[in-house]
Write an enzyme that holds these catalytic residues in place. Structure first.
Site, PDB file in Angstrom:
ATOM      1  N   ASP A   1       0.850  -1.177   0.000  1.00  0.00           N
ATOM      2  CA  ASP A   1       0.000   0.000   0.000  1.00  0.00           C
ATOM      3  C   ASP A   1       0.894   1.238   0.000  1.00  0.00           C
ATOM      4  OD1 ASP A   1      -2.712   0.950   0.072  1.00  0.00           O
ATOM      5  OD2 ASP A   1      -3.155  -0.668   1.469  1.00  0.00           O
TER       6      ASP A   1
ATOM      7  N   ASP B   1      -3.392   4.402  -2.498  1.00  0.00           N
ATOM      8  CA  ASP B   1      -4.574   4.792  -1.730  1.00  0.00           C
ATOM      9  C   ASP B   1      -5.186   6.080  -2.292  1.00  0.00           C
ATOM     10  OD1 ASP B   1      -6.220   4.399   0.742  1.00  0.00           O
ATOM     11  OD2 ASP B   1      -5.320   6.333   1.298  1.00  0.00           O
TER      12      ASP B   1
ATOM     13  N   GLU C   1      -6.561   2.940  -6.220  1.00  0.00           N
ATOM     14  CA  GLU C   1      -7.864   2.875  -5.547  1.00  0.00           C
ATOM     15  C   GLU C   1      -8.705   4.045  -6.039  1.00  0.00           C
ATOM     16  OE1 GLU C   1      -9.878   2.810  -1.092  1.00  0.00           O
ATOM     17  OE2 GLU C   1      -8.226   4.183  -1.523  1.00  0.00           O
TER      18      GLU C   1
ATOM     19  N   HIS D   1     -10.961  -3.985   2.782  1.00  0.00           N
ATOM     20  CA  HIS D   1     -10.947  -3.585   4.186  1.00  0.00           C
ATOM     21  C   HIS D   1     -11.886  -2.428   4.500  1.00  0.00           C
ATOM     22  CE1 HIS D   1      -8.270  -0.913   2.062  1.00  0.00           C
ATOM     23  NE2 HIS D   1      -8.250  -0.090   3.085  1.00  0.00           N
ATOM     24  N   ASP D   2     -12.527  -1.855   3.483  1.00  0.00           N
ATOM     25  CA  ASP D   2     -13.408  -0.706   3.681  1.00  0.00           C
ATOM     26  C   ASP D   2     -14.879  -1.011   3.437  1.00  0.00           C
ATOM     27  OD1 ASP D   2     -11.433   1.158   4.376  1.00  0.00           O
ATOM     28  OD2 ASP D   2     -11.013   1.644   2.270  1.00  0.00           O
TER      29      ASP D   2
END
Length: 533
Positions: A99, A201, A264, A325-326
């Site tokens: 990430d 991200d 992302e 994860h979101d």
């Protein structure tokens, strides 16, 4: 097989390191824990491991508030532990993707501490500072993605700084060439250590409107969306200049052989595909999250697949994601039977699939009591169900205490069903969802049509969704019953005499079929087709 790169043929697997495997008893996963489970991942058949942030951080947003881009948080290990992980990953023929969080830093990062020291500090312009509005309030109406204003007043200097997320996460000023150069060096630092690529991200947030104009009201706002939904992010994200920034990142990544850049991006398809960049010089894989929000019916799924395939730039490689994860886990969104069909969809559509840890064993969202809440979004906007803790709970490895995740107290509670919903139990069950994932992944490896073949829609009628994957002389027919009733009279594609079932979601069916076959409730089949004679 056509000439493709590893990130086109392969399967990505997201590890949320806090929750994957703890080795030191502090209740938080670590790098040595990931190393311990590499044989499991290699046996599962995935090709690349994407690791969520492991950098030094005050953990206001659990690592997405980075205090040092070129280090490892002590709770995860150190650079030596990271180097051992890279070596062990590569020894198994796998890739490692990190990430990269370039939109904002922690307010404890040395850069921001210098930036807020005074208005004339050399790093002042590394962040976004603005004078107050005439009434002394924030410079504009931009809202934090975690609720409340996106501006915080620094009383000492009399200016506001911008943060798209928490006030502890000030946004960097990507219009400053010094910022860009520093962040490019971060990428080089990790690639020199063997990292095979980056998931970037909130990449669509990197540039903001140069004039800081107010965002317009959202005419479709619903209160359950949280504060951020009150305005359209017209000026605070997805600016045209962002594509030049991404092209620069891509050029840096391309300095090292065979690396991948993933972005992302939570945008509609027509905006998402712009992130491939002019002449495909942007992100290799702008993350496609359409399946996360899709309605679970054949016509809706077929329409979004067709729209996405039709919107891709020439040569742009597709990708698909079921969860992360979101967002709530797929088993909680659609149920366990449908989650098995969703696995077939993910792993047989054209493009690169990304799996989220635990989905392969059917992990569900775990209810989190108020005293156990960690997620700052839930704390900022309680009661709306926006918290992300439920999908970040510990991986369920076996039936021992804490599901084999830790010898200590886990940082988030383990699911109540871990005694039977765990890796060890499912490895012994030839009909488990884990067995299904393993079979599907193995099927992709031996059938090039599933890796890089063409996609051709066949039908989307009622509860039945069907399509073909073809490459060379191989043709595979994927047919899914998305409903709870048996579907009879399913036709093979025109010109096909018969087929052979290679896999059923129930793992109990390998047989020859002709037109008129049946699908049980929530069943999916992968069928090898034979031409008519």
């Amino acid at each position: 097989m056509i000439d493709t790169r590893w990130w086109q043929r392969g399967i990505f697997y997201q590890v949320y390191p806090r929750s994957f495997q703890d080795t030191d008893g502090d209740g938080i996963g670590d790098l040595d824990g990931i190393r311990r489970r590499l044989d499991y991942l290699a046996g599962l058949g995935v090709d690349a491991i994407w690791v969520s942030p492991i950098y030094p951080s005050p953990m206001a947003d659990f690592g997405y508030d980075v205090a040092d881009y070129c280090g490892i948080h002590p709770m995860f290990g150190d650079l030596e532990a990271f180097d051992r992980l890279v070596a062990d990953v590569h020894a198994r023929g796998l890739k490692l993707v990190l990430d990269f969080v370039p939109n904002h830093t922690s307010d404890q990062h040395l850069w921001f501490r210098e930036s807020r020291a005074s208005r004339d500090n050399p790093k002042r312009d590394w962040y976004i500072w603005r004078d107050p509005a005439p009434d002394g309030g924030p410079p504009n109406n931009w809202i934090s993605n975690f609720g409340g204003p996106a501006w915080t007043l620094d009383a000492a200097s009399g200016q506001y700084y911008y943060h798209a997320f928490l006030k502890e996460q000030p946004d960097l000023n990507w219009r400053n060439p010094e910022v860009r150069a520093a962040m490019h060096d971060v990428l080089r630092f990790w690639m020199a250590r063997g990292v095979d690529g980056f998931r970037v991200d909130v990449i669509w947030h990197l540039m903001k409107d140069a004039d800081f104009r107010d965002n317009p009201p959202n005419p479709g706002y619903r209160p359950e969306e949280g504060d951020i939904g009150r305005f359209l992010q017209t000026h605070s994200a997805d600016q045209p200049e962002v594509h030049d920034i991404i092209a620069e990142l891509r050029r840096v990544v391309d300095e090292f052989p065979d690396r991948v850049l993933i972005g992302e991006i939570y945008l509609p398809i027509d905006r998402l595909v712009a992130y491939y960049g002019e002449d495909l010089a942007g992100a290799h894989l702008p993350f496609n999250f359409q399946l996360i929000y899709a309605s679970w019916n054949a016509e809706s799924l077929a329409a979004l697949i067709e729209e996405y395939e039709g919107s891709l730039p020439r040569g742009g490689w597709p990708n698909w994601v079921l969860g992360n994860h979101d967002r709530p886990r797929i088993a909680s969104r659609v149920g366990h039977d449908r989650a098995r069909a969703a696995a077939v969809l993910l792993l047989t559509l054209r493009g690169t699939p990304t799996m989220y840890y635990g989905d392969e064993i059917g992990m569900e969202n775990v209810p989190i009591s108020p005293e156990d809440v960690h997620d700052p979004w839930e704390k900022n906007e309680p009661g709306l169900g926006l918290g992300r803790d439920p999908e970040r709970t510990p991986m369920q490895w076996d039936a021992s205490p804490n599901a084999g995740f830790t010898a200590g107290r886990p940082w988030l509670p383990v699911a109540a069903n871990f005694a039977h919903c765990n890796v060890a139990a499912m490895l012994d069950d030839p009909f488990s969802i884990l067995a299904l994932y393993r079979r599907l992944i193995a099927l992709r490896r031996v059938h090039p049509a599933l890796q890089t073949g063409s996609y051709r829609p066949v039908t989307a009628h009622g509860d039945v969704l069907a399509y073909q994957r073809e490459l060379g002389g191989e043709s595979l027919f994927v047919v899914l019953n998305l409903g709870g009733e048996t579907q009879r009279g399913i036709a093979l594609p025109d010109g096909v005499a018969e087929g052979h079932v290679l896999l059923s979601t129930r793992l109990d069916r390998e047989e020859k079929v002709t037109s008129g076959f049946s699908l049980r409730a929530h069943e999916g089949l992968v069928i090898a087709l034979s031409a008519a004679t």
